[in-house]
Design a protein around this motif. Structure first.
Motif, mmCIF file in Angstrom:
data_model
loop_
_atom_site.group_PDB
_atom_site.id
_atom_site.type_symbol
_atom_site.label_atom_id
_atom_site.label_comp_id
_atom_site.label_asym_id
_atom_site.label_seq_id
_atom_site.Cartn_x
_atom_site.Cartn_y
_atom_site.Cartn_z
ATOM 1 N N PRO A 77 -28.795 0.818 -32.421
ATOM 2 C CA PRO A 77 -28.544 2.125 -32.167
ATOM 3 C C PRO A 77 -28.822 2.670 -31.020
ATOM 4 C CG PRO A 77 -30.755 0.596 -32.934
ATOM 5 C CD PRO A 77 -29.740 -0.261 -32.795
ATOM 6 N N PHE A 78 -28.076 2.050 -30.024
ATOM 7 C CA PHE A 78 -28.501 2.847 -28.894
ATOM 8 C C PHE A 78 -27.173 2.924 -28.769
ATOM 9 C CE2 PHE A 78 -32.799 2.180 -28.704
ATOM 10 C CZ PHE A 78 -33.155 3.255 -29.081
ATOM 11 N N PHE A 79 -26.100 2.959 -28.959
ATOM 12 C CA PHE A 79 -23.915 2.331 -28.961
ATOM 13 C C PHE A 79 -23.934 2.866 -27.339
ATOM 14 C CE2 PHE A 79 -19.428 1.412 -30.048
ATOM 15 C CZ PHE A 79 -19.935 1.106 -29.855
ATOM 16 N N GLY A 80 -23.816 4.139 -26.973
ATOM 17 C CA GLY A 80 -22.646 4.303 -26.072
ATOM 18 C C GLY A 80 -21.647 3.924 -25.310
ATOM 19 N N GLY A 81 -20.956 3.177 -24.387
ATOM 20 C CA GLY A 81 -19.794 2.282 -24.636
ATOM 21 C C GLY A 81 -19.402 1.258 -25.278
ATOM 22 N N GLY A 82 -20.673 1.031 -26.176
ATOM 23 C CA GLY A 82 -20.079 -0.400 -26.902
ATOM 24 C C GLY A 82 -19.864 -1.830 -26.109
ATOM 25 N N ALA A 83 -19.721 -1.715 -25.348
ATOM 26 C CA ALA A 83 -19.649 -2.771 -24.669
ATOM 27 C C ALA A 83 -19.672 -4.156 -25.108
ATOM 28 C CB ALA A 83 -19.884 -3.005 -22.979
ATOM 29 N N LYS A 113 -14.374 -12.092 -30.777
ATOM 30 C CA LYS A 113 -15.216 -13.306 -30.233
ATOM 31 C C LYS A 113 -15.442 -13.353 -32.102
ATOM 32 C CE LYS A 113 -14.796 -13.932 -25.982
ATOM 33 N NZ LYS A 113 -14.884 -12.225 -25.206
ATOM 34 N N GLY A 114 -15.835 -12.799 -32.944
ATOM 35 C CA GLY A 114 -15.681 -13.556 -34.587
ATOM 36 C C GLY A 114 -17.106 -13.628 -34.328
ATOM 37 N N PHE A 115 -17.528 -13.569 -33.962
ATOM 38 C CA PHE A 115 -19.532 -13.382 -34.026
ATOM 39 C C PHE A 115 -19.596 -12.313 -34.883
ATOM 40 C CE2 PHE A 115 -19.821 -15.061 -29.419
ATOM 41 C CZ PHE A 115 -19.553 -15.967 -30.134
ATOM 42 N N ILE A 116 -19.182 -11.107 -35.544
ATOM 43 C CA ILE A 116 -19.766 -9.956 -36.483
ATOM 44 C C ILE A 116 -18.895 -9.914 -37.893
ATOM 45 C CG2 ILE A 116 -20.597 -7.757 -36.700
ATOM 46 C CD1 ILE A 116 -20.342 -7.388 -33.435
ATOM 47 N N GLN A 117 -19.830 -10.278 -38.744
ATOM 48 C CA GLN A 117 -19.632 -10.181 -39.944
ATOM 49 C C GLN A 117 -19.704 -8.818 -40.568
ATOM 50 O OE1 GLN A 117 -20.863 -12.886 -43.096
ATOM 51 N NE2 GLN A 117 -19.597 -11.861 -43.800
ATOM 52 N N ASN A 118 -20.053 -7.928 -40.519
ATOM 53 C CA ASN A 118 -21.009 -6.566 -40.457
ATOM 54 C C ASN A 118 -21.889 -5.831 -39.796
ATOM 55 O OD1 ASN A 118 -20.220 -6.689 -43.398
ATOM 56 N ND2 ASN A 118 -22.213 -8.236 -43.170
ATOM 57 N N ALA A 119 -21.547 -4.725 -39.085
ATOM 58 C CA ALA A 119 -22.340 -3.861 -38.699
ATOM 59 C C ALA A 119 -22.698 -2.499 -38.946
ATOM 60 C CB ALA A 119 -20.936 -3.651 -36.975
ATOM 61 N N TYR A 120 -23.842 -2.234 -38.065
ATOM 62 C CA TYR A 120 -24.601 -0.813 -38.364
ATOM 63 C C TYR A 120 -24.579 -0.147 -36.940
ATOM 64 C CZ TYR A 120 -25.951 -2.189 -43.036
ATOM 65 O OH TYR A 120 -25.301 -3.115 -44.137
ATOM 66 N N LEU A 121 -23.651 0.351 -36.605
ATOM 67 C CA LEU A 121 -24.061 1.439 -35.333
ATOM 68 C C LEU A 121 -24.205 2.725 -35.495
ATOM 69 C CD1 LEU A 121 -20.233 0.254 -34.473
ATOM 70 C CD2 LEU A 121 -22.280 -0.763 -33.975
ATOM 71 N N ASN A 122 -24.935 2.952 -34.219
ATOM 72 C CA ASN A 122 -25.356 4.920 -34.138
ATOM 73 C C ASN A 122 -25.094 5.023 -32.799
ATOM 74 O OD1 ASN A 122 -27.165 6.989 -35.827
ATOM 75 N ND2 ASN A 122 -28.534 6.039 -33.774
ATOM 76 N N ASP A 123 -25.527 6.428 -32.560
ATOM 77 C CA ASP A 123 -25.946 7.447 -31.003
ATOM 78 C C ASP A 123 -26.000 9.035 -31.475
ATOM 79 O OD1 ASP A 123 -24.527 6.042 -28.102
ATOM 80 O OD2 ASP A 123 -25.532 8.651 -28.570
ATOM 81 N N ASN A 148 -23.615 6.275 -37.874
ATOM 82 C CA ASN A 148 -23.781 7.091 -37.579
ATOM 83 C C ASN A 148 -24.883 7.690 -36.499
ATOM 84 O OD1 ASN A 148 -25.179 6.755 -40.409
ATOM 85 N ND2 ASN A 148 -26.169 5.587 -39.935
ATOM 86 N N CYS A 149 -25.454 9.346 -36.154
ATOM 87 C CA CYS A 149 -25.320 10.180 -35.342
ATOM 88 C C CYS A 149 -26.967 10.957 -35.166
ATOM 89 C CB CYS A 149 -24.877 11.388 -35.167
ATOM 90 S SG CYS A 149 -24.893 13.114 -33.544
ATOM 91 N N ASN A 150 -27.935 10.004 -35.564
ATOM 92 C CA ASN A 150 -29.325 10.424 -35.806
ATOM 93 C C ASN A 150 -30.305 9.451 -34.842
ATOM 94 O OD1 ASN A 150 -28.917 11.339 -38.404
ATOM 95 N ND2 ASN A 150 -28.672 8.909 -38.865
ATOM 96 N N ASP A 151 -31.534 10.069 -34.497
ATOM 97 C CA ASP A 151 -32.477 9.013 -34.083
ATOM 98 C C ASP A 151 -32.239 7.469 -33.446
ATOM 99 O OD1 ASP A 151 -34.689 9.194 -32.325
ATOM 100 O OD2 ASP A 151 -35.611 8.592 -33.702
ATOM 101 N N TYR A 152 -32.338 6.862 -32.973
ATOM 102 C CA TYR A 152 -32.976 5.742 -33.466
ATOM 103 C C TYR A 152 -33.325 5.256 -35.191
ATOM 104 C CZ TYR A 152 -37.142 4.462 -31.876
ATOM 105 O OH TYR A 152 -38.898 4.445 -30.994
ATOM 106 N N SER A 153 -34.218 5.354 -34.683
ATOM 107 C CA SER A 153 -35.782 5.419 -35.379
ATOM 108 C C SER A 153 -34.748 5.672 -37.431
ATOM 109 C CB SER A 153 -36.720 6.313 -35.472
ATOM 110 O OG SER A 153 -36.669 7.378 -35.761
ATOM 111 N N GLU A 154 -33.938 5.710 -37.058
ATOM 112 C CA GLU A 154 -32.665 6.787 -38.636
ATOM 113 C C GLU A 154 -32.324 5.962 -38.982
ATOM 114 O OE1 GLU A 154 -34.566 9.084 -40.711
ATOM 115 O OE2 GLU A 154 -36.131 9.260 -38.936
ATOM 116 N N VAL A 155 -32.293 4.376 -37.973
ATOM 117 C CA VAL A 155 -31.397 3.318 -38.563
ATOM 118 C C VAL A 155 -32.314 1.750 -38.457
ATOM 119 C CG1 VAL A 155 -29.066 2.091 -37.189
ATOM 120 C CG2 VAL A 155 -29.944 4.452 -36.437
#
Length: 330
Positions: free
Chosen positions: A45-51, A59-69, A201-208
């Motif tokens: 929910p707090f993506f920023g630089g996304g490191a 590394k192939g660890f992620i199948q689906n992702a929900y990102l927000n800032d 998404n571009c929302n407050d973290y609580s909306e994610v």
């Protein structure tokens, strides 16, 4: 949401320089992630630089992702990168800006003047873009140009900091007047491909998700909010118009407690290691048997003064045990 990844992807470097970025503890997060069945659904929910996202994705660890800032300029930048055509426009524009400022390396005063003009042009363009987008279809080329300008300000400004004033205008001064390379062509294409199926998404973290309801049990939820300051003289991180003050941290601590009560949620949380963070996120959750608390040292490199640099302790909380030599359980 993103589709299942190819595990043969090369490592990705975050395209932005970001204060509070997690590059220095990527190995810690990666070791923690190995305790979860992969590939998993990832929430940040707090993506920023996304490191962390870029590292886990490669590394192939992620199948689906929900990102927000919460910062619209940041979200626009990543959305531009995610589309091959708009990314191409961004690269052309960024190269023009790169050449212009590198040609001014020997004239520091002139470069400062041009940087200030460039910064204010970006602010004006962004304000006009927001006003126009309320009534018309969003301009494809305008998005790309703003993305390129945002990237340039990130690399040309002081230490990659992002901060806006109460009117939402970016106000970071110029950084070191040396030759800058705004992007690596191969890396930015790989980053764009990684983001190609992600809708930011571009929302407050609580909306994610998962704050808005139950999620699939095979998940990793990474929470990296603006940090609680270590001293009374330090200010709460206020990099967006909305800000993130003491009340925001108190609200987040309540939401965090609810989040870790759900046995299906695999949560990682980071912050400064200080009295307030321990009170809000550790002490109130001591009865929760899933709580694992660690502290570790990192080298602080972002500071206006050399005296502000050095080692600092950070807090990491997880809902599952982590085995890592750099961490000390408390």
């Amino acid at each position: 949401i993103i589709k299942k990844v190819n595990k043969k992807n090369n490592d990705l470097t975050p395209p932005l320089k970001w204060v509070g970025g997690k590059r220095k503890i990527i190995d810690v997060i990666e070791s923690a992630s190995q305790g979860i069945e992969t590939p998993f659904t990832y929430y940040e929910p707090f993506f920023g630089g996304g490191a962390i996202f870029f590292s886990l994705f490669s590394k192939g660890f992620i199948q689906n992702a929900y990102l927000n800032d919460v910062v619209p300029q940041v979200v626009n930048f990543y959305n531009v990168l995610s589309d091959q055509t708009s990314r191409g426009l961004l690269k052309v524009e960024a190269k023009k800006i790169e050449k212009k400022f590198n040609n001014l390396n020997l004239d520091i005063e002139r470069r400062k003047i041009e940087y200030t003009k460039f910064r204010e042009t970006f602010n004006d363009n962004w304000e006009n873009f927001i006003l126009e987008s309320k009534n018309t279809k969003l301009d494809f080329e305008a998005r790309a140009k703003l993305g390129a300008q945002f990237l340039a300000l990130n690399k040309l400004g002081f230490n990659g900091m992002f901060r806006v004033n109460s009117k939402g205008r970016f106000n970071i001064p110029m950084g070191s007047p040396v030759e800058k390379k705004l992007f690596d062509n191969d890396n930015i294409d790989k980053v764009g491909e990684a983001l190609s199926s992600v809708k930011f998404n571009c929302n407050d973290y609580s909306e994610v998700k998962p704050f808005k309801g139950a999620v699939n049990s095979n998940n990793l939820i990474f929470l990296d909010p603006p940090y609680i300051p270590n001293s009374k003289t330090a200010n709460f991180t206020d990099y967006s118009v909305e800000g993130f003050n003491k009340d925001s941290h108190i609200k987040l601590s309540n939401d965090f407690s609810k989040l870790i009560e759900n046995d299906n949620n695999n949560v990682l949380f980071t912050n400064n290691f200080n009295k307030m963070s321990l009170e809000l996120f550790v002490d109130k959750n001591k009865k929760n048997k899933r709580l694992n608390v660690y502290k570790f040292d990192i080298t602080k490199t972002i500071s206006a003064k050399n005296s502000g640099r050095g080692n600092t302790e950070e807090l990491l909380i997880s809902t599952f045990p982590i085995n890592h030599e750099r961490l000390k359980e408390i």
